[in-house]
Design an enzyme around this catalytic site. Structure first.
Site, PDB file in Angstrom:
ATOM      1  N   HIS A  67     -12.704 -22.331  14.189  1.00 25.17           N
ATOM      2  CA  HIS A  67     -12.675 -22.550  12.532  1.00 25.17           C
ATOM      3  C   HIS A  67     -12.904 -21.380  11.406  1.00 25.17           C
ATOM      4  CE1 HIS A  67     -15.443 -25.452  10.231  1.00 25.17           C
ATOM      5  NE2 HIS A  67     -15.476 -24.897   9.732  1.00 25.17           N
ATOM      6  N   ASN A  74       1.020  -0.958   0.013  1.00 23.53           N
ATOM      7  CA  ASN A  74       0.096   0.129   0.168  1.00 23.53           C
ATOM      8  C   ASN A  74       1.104   1.000  -0.093  1.00 23.53           C
ATOM      9  OD1 ASN A  74      -1.702   2.052   0.726  1.00 23.53           O
ATOM     10  ND2 ASN A  74      -3.436   0.484   1.749  1.00 23.53           N
ATOM     11  N   HIS A 100     -10.096  -4.560  -6.008  1.00 26.05           N
ATOM     12  CA  HIS A 100      -8.967  -4.946  -5.667  1.00 26.05           C
ATOM     13  C   HIS A 100      -9.183  -5.327  -3.625  1.00 26.05           C
ATOM     14  CE1 HIS A 100      -9.513  -0.781  -3.747  1.00 26.05           C
ATOM     15  NE2 HIS A 100      -9.642  -0.844  -2.834  1.00 26.05           N
ATOM     16  N   CYS A 116     -17.883 -25.740  13.664  1.00 25.72           N
ATOM     17  CA  CYS A 116     -18.930 -27.257  12.818  1.00 25.72           C
ATOM     18  C   CYS A 116     -20.631 -27.488  13.671  1.00 25.72           C
ATOM     19  CB  CYS A 116     -17.802 -28.606  13.913  1.00 25.72           C
ATOM     20  SG  CYS A 116     -16.295 -28.504  13.199  1.00 25.72           S
TER      21      CYS A 116
HETATM   22 ZN    ZN Z   1     -14.889 -26.183  12.816  1.00 30.86          ZN
END
Ligand code: ZN
Ligand code: ZN
Ligand code: ZN
Length: 336
Positions: free
Chosen positions: A288, A71, A161, A194
């Site tokens: 996650h 940048n 971008h 999950c």
């Molecule tokens: Zn997970």
């Protein structure tokens, strides 16, 4: 995860109720277009194809498909809300940080949602390559990739971008999310994301779409109207550790969501962020990685700033019905 959201159903809003401008191109000189490469700092990474096995193309010259540059104004040039937070951080941290721009296409007129899936996949590979490179510097604790589309979402240049910021600390919102996920894990011994995937697939009222590898859902308590998350179905805490098949699936899922949002919300300004595990952490069982998509349809007002609560006028189930119907005319939005 410990955040308060008020869904105000008595003022439920349909896509057409949001007063805002669709993202339009204005044109003018653009440092991200072919031929203007000398107007950006020298490239850090570029994908180039060499047709007919010719000699490699020159650096900082046309012929690239995705190009990553520093940048030009690292502290001052950061766009949007995050920028204001990050600016202060850079001051305090003596400038330990990296701020890069991923130019997603040489074509000035293509938005990310308009691009072929293959091109979107290349952009994702560029994200991954940059994260893998930057995380070797142990001073970087977090690498955030985000995209501002449209002026209303904080984009100062209209050529498509994304941006990457490597930080010497884990930013507060991510830290809170990690903390919430950890608490859930300690209590239930399962990854909360999950669990969300399982529950949402069961209930099926907040699922926008799915493919083999990804699930697109409206979160149970979205902060913003039409907020949507993309979750990899298989547990993985870091974006950059995804398999190559996953990038293909993600490109498909991302394109699918952007096309739906463009149709339903008439090319809205939006922010996309990738939430991934901290850069120096090993594989985490409790976190996650995912993408959060937030179209810019309302303005954050005093109440939100003052309390940290969010008022969302569109219930997630309703947003999902519109997004589903955008590409699947069989589904009837809000009973006609
Ligand atoms: Zn997970
Ligand atoms: Zn351009
Ligand atoms: Zn998140």
């Amino acid at each position: 995860m410990g955040r308060w959201v008020i869904i105000s159903t008595d003022r439920a809003k349909r896509p057409t109720d949001f007063i805002r401008e669709r993202v339009k191109l204005k044109g003018g000189f653009c440092p991200f277009c072919y031929g203007n490469e000398s107007n950006t700092p020298s490239e850090i990474l570029a994908f180039r194809r060499n047709p007919n096995g010719g000699p490699p193309r020159a650096k900082d010259a046309p012929g690239w498909t995705v190009r990553v540059v520093p940048n030009k104004f690292p502290a001052l040039g950061i766009e949007g809300t995050l920028g204001r937070q990050a600016e202060g951080m850079f001051d305090k941290m003596n400038g330990i940080g990296a701020h890069e721009v991923i130019i997603e296409t040489p074509d000035h007129n293509l938005s990310l949602g308009d691009m072929p899936e293959k091109q979107i996949e290349e952009v994702l590979w560029a994200f991954r390559d940059r994260v893998l490179d930057l995380r070797r510097d142990k001073r970087f604790k977090y690498i955030l990739i985000f995209k501002n589309h449209g002026e209303a979402a904080g984009a100062s240049l209209e050529h498509s971008h994304s941006q990457l910021i490597a930080l010497p600390i884990v930013p507060i919102r991510v830290a809170e999310e990690l903390q919430g996920a950890k608490q859930y894990y300690v209590y239930k011994e399962r990854c909360v994301f999950c669990d969300i995937i399982r529950q949402e697939l069961d209930a099926a009222v907040r699922v926008v779409s799915e493919n083999e590898d990804f699930l697109t859902v409206a979160p149970y308590a979205p902060r913003f109207p039409f907020e949507t998350w993309l979750l990899p179905k298989r547990h993985e805490s870091a974006f950059e550790n995804s398999s190559s098949q996953m990038f293909e699936g993600l490109a498909r899922a991302l394109k699918d969501l952007l096309v739906r949002a463009e149709r339903v919300l008439d090319n809205p300004a939006y922010n996309l962020i990738i939430h991934s595990a901290p850069a120096q952490d090993a594989q985490l069982d409790h976190y996650h990685w995912h993408i959060e998509f937030m179209p810019k349809l309302t303005k954050t007002a005093g109440f939100e700033w003052g309390t940290g609560f969010y008022i969302n006028p569109t219930p997630p189930e309703e947003a999902v019905r519109y997004l589903r119907a955008a590409l699947d005319p069989v589904v009837n939005p809000i009973g006609g």
